[in-house]
Design a protein around this motif. Structure first.
Motif, short mmCIF file in Angstrom:
data_model
loop_
_atom_site.label_atom_id
_atom_site.label_comp_id
_atom_site.label_asym_id
_atom_site.label_seq_id
_atom_site.Cartn_x
_atom_site.Cartn_y
_atom_site.Cartn_z
N ALA A 22 0.84 -1.20 0.00
CA ALA A 22 0.00 0.00 0.00
C ALA A 22 0.88 1.25 0.00
O ALA A 22 0.59 2.23 -0.70
CB ALA A 22 -0.93 -0.01 1.21
N ALA A 23 1.96 1.20 0.79
CA ALA A 23 2.88 2.34 0.86
C ALA A 23 3.48 2.60 -0.52
O ALA A 23 3.62 3.75 -0.96
CB ALA A 23 3.98 2.05 1.87
N LYS A 24 3.83 1.52 -1.20
CA LYS A 24 4.43 1.62 -2.54
C LYS A 24 3.43 2.25 -3.50
O LYS A 24 3.76 3.16 -4.26
CB LYS A 24 4.79 0.20 -3.00
N GLU A 25 2.20 1.76 -3.43
CA GLU A 25 1.12 2.28 -4.27
C GLU A 25 0.95 3.79 -4.06
O GLU A 25 0.85 4.57 -5.01
CB GLU A 25 -0.18 1.55 -3.89
N LYS A 26 0.93 4.17 -2.80
CA LYS A 26 0.74 5.58 -2.46
C LYS A 26 1.90 6.44 -2.97
O LYS A 26 1.69 7.51 -3.55
CB LYS A 26 0.59 5.74 -0.95
N MET A 27 3.10 5.95 -2.74
CA MET A 27 4.27 6.75 -3.15
C MET A 27 4.31 6.94 -4.66
O MET A 27 4.58 8.04 -5.15
CB MET A 27 5.55 6.06 -2.64
N VAL A 28 4.03 5.86 -5.39
CA VAL A 28 4.02 5.97 -6.86
C VAL A 28 2.98 7.00 -7.29
O VAL A 28 3.24 7.88 -8.12
CB VAL A 28 3.75 4.59 -7.51
N LYS A 29 1.80 6.89 -6.70
CA LYS A 29 0.72 7.82 -7.03
C LYS A 29 1.10 9.27 -6.70
O LYS A 29 0.94 10.17 -7.52
CB LYS A 29 -0.54 7.40 -6.27
N ASP A 30 1.62 9.47 -5.49
CA ASP A 30 1.98 10.82 -5.05
C ASP A 30 3.05 11.44 -5.96
O ASP A 30 2.94 12.59 -6.38
CB ASP A 30 2.52 10.80 -3.61
N LEU A 31 4.07 10.63 -6.27
CA LEU A 31 5.17 11.19 -7.07
C LEU A 31 4.74 11.47 -8.51
O LEU A 31 5.16 12.45 -9.11
CB LEU A 31 6.38 10.26 -7.04
N ARG A 32 3.87 10.60 -9.03
CA ARG A 32 3.42 10.81 -10.41
C ARG A 32 2.41 11.94 -10.51
O ARG A 32 2.22 12.51 -11.59
CB ARG A 32 2.86 9.52 -10.99
N THR A 33 1.75 12.24 -9.40
CA THR A 33 0.88 13.42 -9.39
C THR A 33 1.73 14.67 -9.50
O THR A 33 1.41 15.61 -10.25
CB THR A 33 0.04 13.46 -8.10
N LEU A 34 2.84 14.68 -8.75
CA LEU A 34 3.75 15.83 -8.80
C LEU A 34 4.46 15.92 -10.14
O LEU A 34 4.69 17.00 -10.67
CB LEU A 34 4.81 15.72 -7.69
N ASN A 35 4.84 14.75 -10.64
CA ASN A 35 5.62 14.72 -11.87
C ASN A 35 5.16 13.55 -12.76
O ASN A 35 5.69 12.44 -12.68
CB ASN A 35 7.11 14.55 -11.50
#
Lengths: 445, 445
Positions: free
Chosen positions: B94-107
């Motif tokens: 879940a943490a991985k999912e969130k981080m990927v989502k967060d970073l791709r939202t930014l970039n």
């Protein structure tokens, strides 16, 4: 029991069977009563040792190649996991471990992360959702390749997909072949797929979750031809082999890849008995383990080989009987029939088939679910309960007949006379409620 | 029972407790008897619904923040998993999912594989082996950071490690804090760690596998101060809360990341009741699920809040009593004491401590295991069985005394007079075999 879906009602024909038997329940009770945790051999020796013995018995029952068994001389062995989902994922991790090792042996300069980022897995579009999930969990793209007209993954499709991936710099790593797919119980041809896997040095995992139990009967073993080339094999005694959920049997030809994918040693887990028995915590996700081998022991001892064979043959014969009934009514079309599962539809198409299913769901007399096969909507009819008899199949058939009547009214000629004569129930002229009564009466006979 | 390690003997003081109680065994029996599979809400509504209710009850029992509960308005919720190993891995995904989502939202130009290949996780060197395993399974390097003198992960160590990783282009993603570490039951300070995680946008998972049960008692809740900043929280009712293995309680503040990491929809799983209750198959590795909520229900209803509190307090008091005994003999040194676990050694060092443990193992009168704390070898003494009483602690203590005698012979002065007077057993002058008899007699009183 309110609030429960009665998986063991003889009128439950949804999904696939989940096993249930009194010996297995007693095994589960004793496991709970002992209440140990088999986190290592020393933490409860019988947990490990009985599991080793049961996995050997089970492998021999199915006649899988000896090199998969704990009792063989090589690095193969069997272990009980919780579910086929777990197994598919665990085998994927072992495949990844092996591929990284193999590639780095050839080229020590390759970085682990670079290899891992390029690995790809394959299965058919008929595989269980847990196969796709294993790819998600293991960060390995899972290509769900189009199956052939029989619902099988073919070497042609596999080669094409692999070549395409390799051309893009990706590395084929893991193939999940299905013996008994979830939608229609189709059997991939292992002897067609295995040479491709071997040539590409790809791990071949065999998922026989439901249908694997049938290999207890010699007459079905031709369906696993080529299994000797697989790297791992899985079937669920908790589906069709009378052992209560959870009990998923997994064998690997070389357990060292599993252990290396999982092994994390800490001092509090060390003891001097190491090496004498498998430390199953290195074969699975969790550290702790229940005494699931006990359920297997009870079922194998009380039913025996013949009892299990009888159960399988009886359930297949019931599915064949249902297929016969379908074929005699020309409003219906049998799409597939394999083992204890028949997939069918109304010849008039998806919409009426869907309507039929909705009516059945609304009435809650029997329980069946939808499927899809080659782009069309089908109803899956599975023989699920250990208690299901021929009369229960008749009962379900009458339920279908009573409801199809509202969608495609029959005239007597359409229904083959034979059935009506045999049953002496004029179901088709009666409205639905009356049908239900007749069915109930029929049932109580 | 031959071949079993008796986890529920009052003389079992190894590892941590694994829970056992008659209400839980009855729950397990009923679950096996019903034999349904809760692969979706419709596949057995009560499975999902009772689980939702029980996870709410349990969350309230421990007084964890409401936003973790299913009954809160937000996207939080609780689920029963099989083990803390599974939970730590699932939370990592879940943490991985969130981080990927967060970073791709930014970039949005960042590639998923590039992000995933750079993620790093952190925990202390005192965390359970399953934490390291979760890193292995999830292909995320798990840094096991040096703990402080109390066995705690500190923000200083965490910041240092994160800065080092970031300097190398890596991305901190996941922190596992322990409330009750495996070796010594140390408690990380969440209010120290949480601000770092927040600043770095890192998922904070709390592993309270054993000690979480203690939060049923208000006097121990200060040990989870800062839990409101965690993203996920886990404790095992199957360890200390009288619910038979397996039953691991997991809560997340935002279940959507879990569901997104796992969700694979197929037609045979679709039904029109979707969205009304959580579909727990998207919260876990397996598709199938047992009716584990039933065990929880039986235990919560029959023991009640007070029964569980009494059990916890009683077991802690026994560990405190054992600590007292140790402190009165100056050959022994108490290294740590927390909850139901005391870690101790012989003041003379590792070698004699190890010899003492070997003697105890050889005799098989009581069972304890080794641990390591700040580089020294310790013996872990845990109050495990629900049946353990003060007299059993005395019995264990006499066993230690009888064996230490061969390593560091005492004179009467060393053993505090008080104990000998109270017990009237002249253990220390007797050879080992005789001791054993005396202990048995003592026991049978």
């Amino acid at each position: 029991m309110p609030g429960l879906t009665h998986w063991h009602s003889p009128n439950f024909h949804a999904y696939y069977p989940t096993a249930h038997s009194f010996p297995a329940v007693v095994g589960e009770l004793m496991s709970a009563g002992f209440g140990c945790v088999g986190l290592s051999w020393v933490a409860s020796p019988a947990y490990t040792e009985l599991e080793v013995a049961m996995m050997n018995w089970l492998g021999k029952l199915l006649d899988i190649p000896e090199e998969f068994l704990n009792c063989s001389e090589g690095p193969g062995g069997g272990v009980i996991q919780g579910s086929a989902s777990e197994v598919t994922f665990v085998a994927l991790l072992a495949a990844k471990e092996k591929m990284v090792k193999d590639l780095r042996t050839l080229n020590p300069e390759l970085k682990e992360a670079d290899i891992k980022g390029r690995l790809v897995a394959y299965s058919s579009d008929q595989s269980n959702s847990s196969v796709e999930k294993a790819g998600l969990l293991g960060s390995m793209p899972m290509r769900l390749l189009p199956s052939d007209e029989k619902g099988r993954l073919t070497s042609t499709a596999l080669i094409e997909a692999m070549e395409k991936d390799k051309a893009q710099g990706l590395i084929p790593c893991y193939v999940v072949a299905c013996l008994g797919t979830t939608p229609t119980c189709a059997f991939d041809d292992l002897s067609d797929l295995a040479p491709v896997c071997k040539r590409e040095n790809v791990w071949l995992h065999v998922d026989a979750a439901y249908a694997g139990t049938a290999f207890a009967c010699p007459e079905y073993r031709h369906l696993m031809k080529g299994v000797e080339h697989a790297d791992s094999f899985n079937f669920n005694p908790h589906k069709w082999m009378l052992v209560n959920f959870d009990c998923s049997a997994m064998w690997v030809k070389d357990a060292r890849y599993l252990v290396e994918a999982f092994n994390v040693e800490r001092i509090y887990l060390k003891d001097k008995h190491k090496g004498l028995a498998p430390e199953y915590r290195h074969w699975q996700i969790s550290l702790g383990r229940r005494f699931r081998a006990l359920k297997l022991w009870f079922v194998l001892r009380i039913y025996g080989v013949e009892g299990i064979q009888k159960h399988v043959r009886h359930q297949i014969s019931l599915a064949e009987y249902f297929e016969e009934l379908l074929r005699k009514d020309n409003r219906f079309e049998v799409c597939t029939s394999s083992m204890g599962l028949v997939c069918f539809r109304l010849k008039d198409g998806d919409k009426p088939t869907q309507e039929l299913l909705e009516r059945i769901h609304e009435r809650k007399i029997i329980y069946v679910i939808a499927g899809q096969f080659r782009g069309v909507f089908v109803i899956r009819f599975a023989i699920c309960s250990r208690l299901t008899q021929r009369s229960d199949v008749d009962y379900a058939w009458q339920e279908f007949l009573s409801q199809v009547e509202f969608i495609i009214p029959s005239n007597k000629n359409i229904i083959a006379d034979e059935i009506n004569e045999k049953k002496s129930i004029a179901t088709i002229e009666l409205p639905s409620a009356a049908c239900e009564n007749i069915n109930c009466n029929e049932k109580s006979k």
